[in-house]
Enzyme design. Structure first.
Site, PDB file in Angstrom:
ATOM      1  N   LYS A 134     -20.965  15.836   6.479  1.00 32.55           N
ATOM      2  CA  LYS A 134     -21.978  15.058   7.179  1.00 32.55           C
ATOM      3  C   LYS A 134     -22.370  15.733   8.498  1.00 32.55           C
ATOM      4  CE  LYS A 134     -20.332  10.513   5.594  1.00 32.55           C
ATOM      5  NZ  LYS A 134     -21.581  10.025   4.981  1.00 32.55           N
TER       6      LYS A 134
ATOM      7  N   ARG B 196     -18.790   5.897  -4.958  1.00 29.28           N
ATOM      8  CA  ARG B 196     -18.989   5.500  -6.355  1.00 29.28           C
ATOM      9  C   ARG B 196     -17.954   6.158  -7.271  1.00 29.28           C
ATOM     10  NH1 ARG B 196     -24.880   7.907  -5.933  1.00 29.28           N
ATOM     11  NH2 ARG B 196     -24.362   7.275  -3.801  1.00 29.28           N
TER      12      ARG B 196
END
Length: 467
Positions: free
Chosen positions: A248, A322
């Site tokens: 990130k 996920r």
């Protein structure tokens, strides 16, 4: 925080008194000084009387009492008042909301602050003044509000702790500690060896780059009949998310300590239902890992196999939530055969673009479940908005070399994430709540401080109470 119920007229004149008022009521001062706008306050210092605005009477909702109560406590803590009488003569039906809001409003995370900056006087006691005939019913309501508020703050206190204080093993120990307090709770923790041996390829891949190995935490609550199939609550708890190899940007990466809030919410709900002695069977499953970058980290291009044998092509290691949820959802479906599964996760930045910070995204394959969650949402003020996850989004995540790929690109990012998760619930009634925009706040509100919000705790307690 303590609470006391007294009959009308028994309160001490020395204590501060709180009065709720609507904008169309006769106000204590000219409207230019106080117009009873929602959450506004006016303090008569000579009388030690605080007027709290609820806005227009025809728009009032139970959650307004909770938030107005929180605004009251925020105000009192700033001026050093630690106990007060809340006049509920005409509002006794909202006693639980008032107590809940007071508890939530009194939360202040100062664990690491120097003494000079810690909150000097925390609010200690809510005294509810009601008509004599309502004392008993208000006692029941107040206890429920206290439990909801404390469960929310329990979740917030976990969420606000940084990654060097909370990692998967710590969340597992937190779950074990809950079972010591509540006999109806049973915990099972799968460590890294069990996860590898049992084929939890998603969890072990995401957690592979960290010195703190992943955990699958299973809390079981048995309040219903032994033969009754449980409701499953599943939470994502990435205790810190650097993004892994798909790292990130540095800006705001510190906020990624909040990527555990779905799992923390599940722990808070399980604590609450044990205290409320809910007459349901509920299982809470927390998939916890730390997503860091190292020589052992999983890579873009890898293929991982989940607990039920399904395969995922990894295109982006920052779409890790996920991947861990896939294992947890499959485990819930196979082992517990639940009547329904509800998962919560700070899953996508896309949901923040779509809905901002005031609503969470709701995705579901069951209309009944959707409507029940919407009803609970409106009752407690934790707002959700139904989103699509139908065939076009499933098409976006088709992989050439596996069942699915873990990202479908920027377009409809939260919708493709939900389509991904649906593969692992199969035909089980299911709802996914993307709380990425609501799990923490970066500014103080009139009724709550910045930081972790505990969003979803009150929503799920209300939902389970409806069953």
């Amino acid at each position: 925080m303590k609470w006391t119920i007294i009959a009308k007229g028994q309160g001490s004149k020395k204590l501060a008194r709180v009065r709720f008022v609507f904008s169309e009521d006769k106000l204590p001062v000219p409207s230019e000084e106080f117009n009873a706008k929602l959450f506004s306050t006016f303090f008569e210092r000579d009388k030690k009387q605080l007027w709290v605005g609820l806005g227009e009477k025809h728009k009032v909702a139970a959650c307004y009492f909770s938030q107005a109560s929180g605004a009251t406590i925020q105000f009192f803590q700033k001026i050093g008042i630690t106990e007060a009488i809340f006049d509920l003569t005409h509002f006794s039906n909202y006693a639980d909301d008032v107590v809940e809001g007071a508890v939530v409003g009194g939360y202040f995370f100062d664990t690491f602050l120097p003494e000079a900056r810690k909150l000097k006087k925390r609010f200690q006691q809510v005294i509810l003044e009601v008509q004599k005939q309502h004392v008993k019913s208000v006692q029941t309501l107040a206890k429920q509000g206290l439990i909801r508020g404390e469960a929310t703050n329990f979740t917030r206190s976990l969420g606000d702790l940084p990654g060097n204080y909370v990692y998967p093993e710590i969340l597992a120990q937190t779950a074990r500690d809950l079972t010591k307090q509540f006999s109806r709770l049973k915990v099972t923790v799968l460590d890294e060896k069990q996860l590898v041996n049992d084929g939890f390829g998603g969890l072990t891949a995401v957690g592979s780059g960290s010195m703190h190995p992943p955990r699958l935490i299973i809390l079981e609550y048995r309040g219903g009949k032994p033969s009754q199939r449980p409701i499953a609550l599943v939470g994502k708890a990435i205790t810190f998310d650097s993004g892994g190899i798909s790292i990130k940007p540095a800006d705001k990466m510190d906020e990624m300590k909040f990527d555990k809030m779905g799992g923390c919410t599940v722990l808070g709900v399980m604590q609450a239902i044990a205290r409320l002695q809910l007459k349901e069977n509920v299982v809470g499953i927390v998939a916890s890992a730390e997503n860091l970058l190292s020589s052992r980290s999983y890579r873009p291009g890898d293929v991982v196999t989940t607990y039920d044998g399904k395969t995922i092509e990894v295109l982006n290691t920052d779409a890790e939530g996920r991947v861990v949820l896939a294992d947890a959802l499959a485990y819930a479906r196979i082992h517990f055969k639940p009547t329904e599964i509800i998962d919560l996760a700070t899953l996508t930045g896309a949901i923040i673009i779509a809905l901002g910070s005031s609503r969470a995204g709701l995705f579901s394959n069951c209309e009944t479940l959707t409507q029940q969650l919407k009803t609970a949402s409106e009752a407690v003020g934790e707002k959700i908005w139904e989103m699509p996850h139908d065939e076009p989004f499933h098409d976006q995540i088709k992989s050439d070399i596996a069942l699915v790929k873990n990202t479908g690109g920027r377009e409809g990012g939260s919708c493709t994430a939900a389509a991904f998760l649906e593969k692992w619930v199969e035909e089980t009634p299911w709802a996914h709540i993307d709380i990425a925009g609501t799990a923490w706040r970066t500014r103080e509100l009139p009724y709550a401080t910045k930081g972790a919000t505990g969003f979803g705790v009150r929503l799920l307690i209300e939902y389970l109470n409806q069953k």
